[in-house]
Design a protein around this motif. Sequence first.
Motif, PDB file in Angstrom:
ATOM      1  N   ALA A  62       0.799  -1.216   0.095  1.00 29.18           N
ATOM      2  CA  ALA A  62       0.024  -0.071  -0.007  1.00 29.18           C
ATOM      3  C   ALA A  62       0.869   1.238  -0.153  1.00 29.18           C
ATOM      4  O   ALA A  62       0.629   2.193  -0.667  1.00 29.18           O
ATOM      5  CB  ALA A  62      -0.978  -0.114   1.046  1.00 29.18           C
ATOM      6  N   MET A  63       1.785   1.088   0.689  1.00 27.27           N
ATOM      7  CA  MET A  63       2.770   2.551   0.784  1.00 27.27           C
ATOM      8  C   MET A  63       3.563   2.432  -0.453  1.00 27.27           C
ATOM      9  O   MET A  63       3.763   3.703  -0.824  1.00 27.27           O
ATOM     10  CB  MET A  63       3.688   2.375   2.003  1.00 27.27           C
ATOM     11  CG  MET A  63       2.858   2.508   3.223  1.00 27.27           C
ATOM     12  SD  MET A  63       4.057   2.385   4.670  1.00 27.27           S
ATOM     13  CE  MET A  63       2.984   2.214   6.098  1.00 27.27           C
ATOM     14  N   PHE A  64       4.000   1.544  -1.008  1.00 27.09           N
ATOM     15  CA  PHE A  64       4.710   1.593  -2.340  1.00 27.09           C
ATOM     16  C   PHE A  64       3.823   2.001  -3.357  1.00 27.09           C
ATOM     17  O   PHE A  64       4.144   3.165  -4.106  1.00 27.09           O
ATOM     18  CB  PHE A  64       4.853  -0.007  -2.663  1.00 27.09           C
ATOM     19  CG  PHE A  64       5.561   0.131  -4.176  1.00 27.09           C
ATOM     20  CD1 PHE A  64       6.861   0.546  -4.636  1.00 27.09           C
ATOM     21  CD2 PHE A  64       4.573  -0.435  -5.212  1.00 27.09           C
ATOM     22  CE1 PHE A  64       7.503   0.476  -5.895  1.00 27.09           C
ATOM     23  CE2 PHE A  64       5.242  -0.575  -6.637  1.00 27.09           C
ATOM     24  CZ  PHE A  64       6.437  -0.010  -6.938  1.00 27.09           C
ATOM     25  N   PHE A  65       2.489   1.854  -3.448  1.00 30.27           N
ATOM     26  CA  PHE A  65       1.567   2.220  -4.448  1.00 30.27           C
ATOM     27  C   PHE A  65       1.387   3.761  -4.215  1.00 30.27           C
ATOM     28  O   PHE A  65       1.385   4.452  -5.137  1.00 30.27           O
ATOM     29  CB  PHE A  65       0.122   1.384  -4.143  1.00 30.27           C
ATOM     30  CG  PHE A  65       0.195   0.061  -4.803  1.00 30.27           C
ATOM     31  CD1 PHE A  65       1.312  -0.326  -5.920  1.00 30.27           C
ATOM     32  CD2 PHE A  65      -0.420  -1.169  -4.221  1.00 30.27           C
ATOM     33  CE1 PHE A  65       1.164  -1.556  -6.256  1.00 30.27           C
ATOM     34  CE2 PHE A  65      -0.310  -2.319  -4.701  1.00 30.27           C
ATOM     35  CZ  PHE A  65       0.491  -2.568  -5.755  1.00 30.27           C
ATOM     36  N   ALA A  66       1.036   4.111  -2.800  1.00 27.31           N
ATOM     37  CA  ALA A  66       1.125   5.587  -2.483  1.00 27.31           C
ATOM     38  C   ALA A  66       2.164   6.209  -2.812  1.00 27.31           C
ATOM     39  O   ALA A  66       2.162   7.565  -3.365  1.00 27.31           O
ATOM     40  CB  ALA A  66       0.874   5.679  -0.886  1.00 27.31           C
ATOM     41  N   MET A  67       3.407   5.909  -2.672  1.00 27.30           N
ATOM     42  CA  MET A  67       4.642   6.350  -3.331  1.00 27.30           C
ATOM     43  C   MET A  67       4.767   6.505  -4.862  1.00 27.30           C
ATOM     44  O   MET A  67       5.108   7.565  -5.193  1.00 27.30           O
ATOM     45  CB  MET A  67       5.897   5.664  -2.692  1.00 27.30           C
ATOM     46  CG  MET A  67       6.311   5.766  -1.307  1.00 27.30           C
ATOM     47  SD  MET A  67       7.493   4.645  -1.006  1.00 27.30           S
ATOM     48  CE  MET A  67       8.920   5.359  -1.391  1.00 27.30           C
ATOM     49  N   MET A  68       4.145   5.913  -5.420  1.00 30.08           N
ATOM     50  CA  MET A  68       4.126   5.852  -7.031  1.00 30.08           C
ATOM     51  C   MET A  68       2.733   6.587  -7.388  1.00 30.08           C
ATOM     52  O   MET A  68       2.591   6.846  -8.465  1.00 30.08           O
ATOM     53  CB  MET A  68       3.988   4.285  -7.465  1.00 30.08           C
ATOM     54  CG  MET A  68       5.167   3.522  -7.323  1.00 30.08           C
ATOM     55  SD  MET A  68       6.753   4.145  -7.979  1.00 30.08           S
ATOM     56  CE  MET A  68       6.472   4.182  -9.795  1.00 30.08           C
ATOM     57  N   ARG A  69       2.219   7.323  -6.362  1.00 26.66           N
ATOM     58  CA  ARG A  69       0.931   7.904  -6.709  1.00 26.66           C
ATOM     59  C   ARG A  69      -0.100   7.205  -7.416  1.00 26.66           C
ATOM     60  O   ARG A  69      -0.870   7.656  -8.150  1.00 26.66           O
ATOM     61  CB  ARG A  69       1.311   9.178  -7.589  1.00 26.66           C
ATOM     62  CG  ARG A  69       1.766  10.498  -6.643  1.00 26.66           C
ATOM     63  CD  ARG A  69       3.004  10.224  -6.221  1.00 26.66           C
ATOM     64  NE  ARG A  69       3.682  11.202  -5.540  1.00 26.66           N
ATOM     65  CZ  ARG A  69       4.763  11.327  -4.725  1.00 26.66           C
ATOM     66  NH1 ARG A  69       5.283  10.456  -4.557  1.00 26.66           N
ATOM     67  NH2 ARG A  69       5.234  12.540  -4.342  1.00 26.66           N
ATOM     68  N   TRP A  70      -0.191   5.843  -7.251  1.00 28.55           N
ATOM     69  CA  TRP A  70      -1.193   5.031  -7.835  1.00 28.55           C
ATOM     70  C   TRP A  70      -2.415   4.909  -6.742  1.00 28.55           C
ATOM     71  O   TRP A  70      -2.633   4.079  -6.060  1.00 28.55           O
ATOM     72  CB  TRP A  70      -0.982   3.782  -8.070  1.00 28.55           C
ATOM     73  CG  TRP A  70       0.256   3.671  -9.123  1.00 28.55           C
ATOM     74  CD1 TRP A  70       0.576   4.491  -9.855  1.00 28.55           C
ATOM     75  CD2 TRP A  70       1.389   2.558  -9.434  1.00 28.55           C
ATOM     76  NE1 TRP A  70       1.776   4.182 -10.767  1.00 28.55           N
ATOM     77  CE2 TRP A  70       2.136   3.000 -10.437  1.00 28.55           C
ATOM     78  CE3 TRP A  70       1.510   1.127  -8.774  1.00 28.55           C
ATOM     79  CZ2 TRP A  70       3.206   1.994 -10.953  1.00 28.55           C
ATOM     80  CZ3 TRP A  70       2.514   0.613  -9.232  1.00 28.55           C
ATOM     81  CH2 TRP A  70       3.324   0.884 -10.255  1.00 28.55           C
ATOM     82  N   GLY A  71      -3.255   5.891  -6.777  1.00 27.88           N
ATOM     83  CA  GLY A  71      -4.347   6.298  -5.781  1.00 27.88           C
ATOM     84  C   GLY A  71      -5.263   5.122  -5.653  1.00 27.88           C
ATOM     85  O   GLY A  71      -5.539   4.594  -4.373  1.00 27.88           O
ATOM     86  N   VAL A  72      -5.876   4.607  -6.584  1.00 29.31           N
ATOM     87  CA  VAL A  72      -7.023   3.612  -6.486  1.00 29.31           C
ATOM     88  C   VAL A  72      -5.853   2.296  -5.695  1.00 29.31           C
ATOM     89  O   VAL A  72      -6.858   1.806  -4.728  1.00 29.31           O
ATOM     90  CB  VAL A  72      -7.486   3.362  -7.800  1.00 29.31           C
ATOM     91  CG1 VAL A  72      -8.459   2.033  -7.551  1.00 29.31           C
ATOM     92  CG2 VAL A  72      -8.152   4.722  -8.220  1.00 29.31           C
ATOM     93  N   ALA A  73      -5.033   1.889  -6.278  1.00 24.80           N
ATOM     94  CA  ALA A  73      -4.328   0.740  -5.716  1.00 24.80           C
ATOM     95  C   ALA A  73      -4.024   0.896  -4.510  1.00 24.80           C
ATOM     96  O   ALA A  73      -4.054  -0.183  -3.431  1.00 24.80           O
ATOM     97  CB  ALA A  73      -3.166   0.498  -6.606  1.00 24.80           C
TER      98      ALA A  73
END
Length: 196
Positions: free
Chosen positions: A150-161
């Motif tokens: 979840a944190m990785f996706f947040a860092m990548m700005r992949w909001g939905v994921a």
Amino acid sequence: MVIRHLQSNRFFTISNLLSISRAILAIPFALVMLSDSPSARSPSDNSTLWGIVILALAALTDKLDGVFARKFNQVTEWGKILDPVADKVGIAVVAITLVMLNLIPLWFVVIMISRDLLILAGGMYLKKKKGVVLQSNQLGKWTIGVIALAMFFAMMRWGVAADVFLWVSVAMLAGSLVLYVQRFLQVMNQNLNPKP
């Protein structure tokens, strides 16, 4: 028996040092991510990429400490404490950093840290009253992995994921806490009514 007891109380083992290094890696992660003007960064920014590299190293130490503990018979009482504490400290620092960058919501970090503090308090109480250290349950280990994603996706700005994995991890945090409470009660109830 004496040798096994001494082994179980060893502090300076490869596995324990890897656990400690995992917690320490949270410091450079925070420094890298909070440098310059963090809220305006893109996923391709060098700071974000270095942050991801540091997270990957931390994940590798998490994998290796268990491998070394089993391979070299280094499962110790210290290791049972250091491994989950390193996970909790590392994830907490990463989460707080991402909150400061407005990448994940504060409510999630409050839930996560509150649950970890409850488990820590329960563990300290069990150690004092029963001399028992409960190891992390398997669901708890999987939960750490889902939170990291979840944190990785947040860092990548992949909001939905990121949102999906945050909510999944909330459910897993609740489930692992329930399992911990069950094990806590089982240990506390042992030998309360010994047979004559």
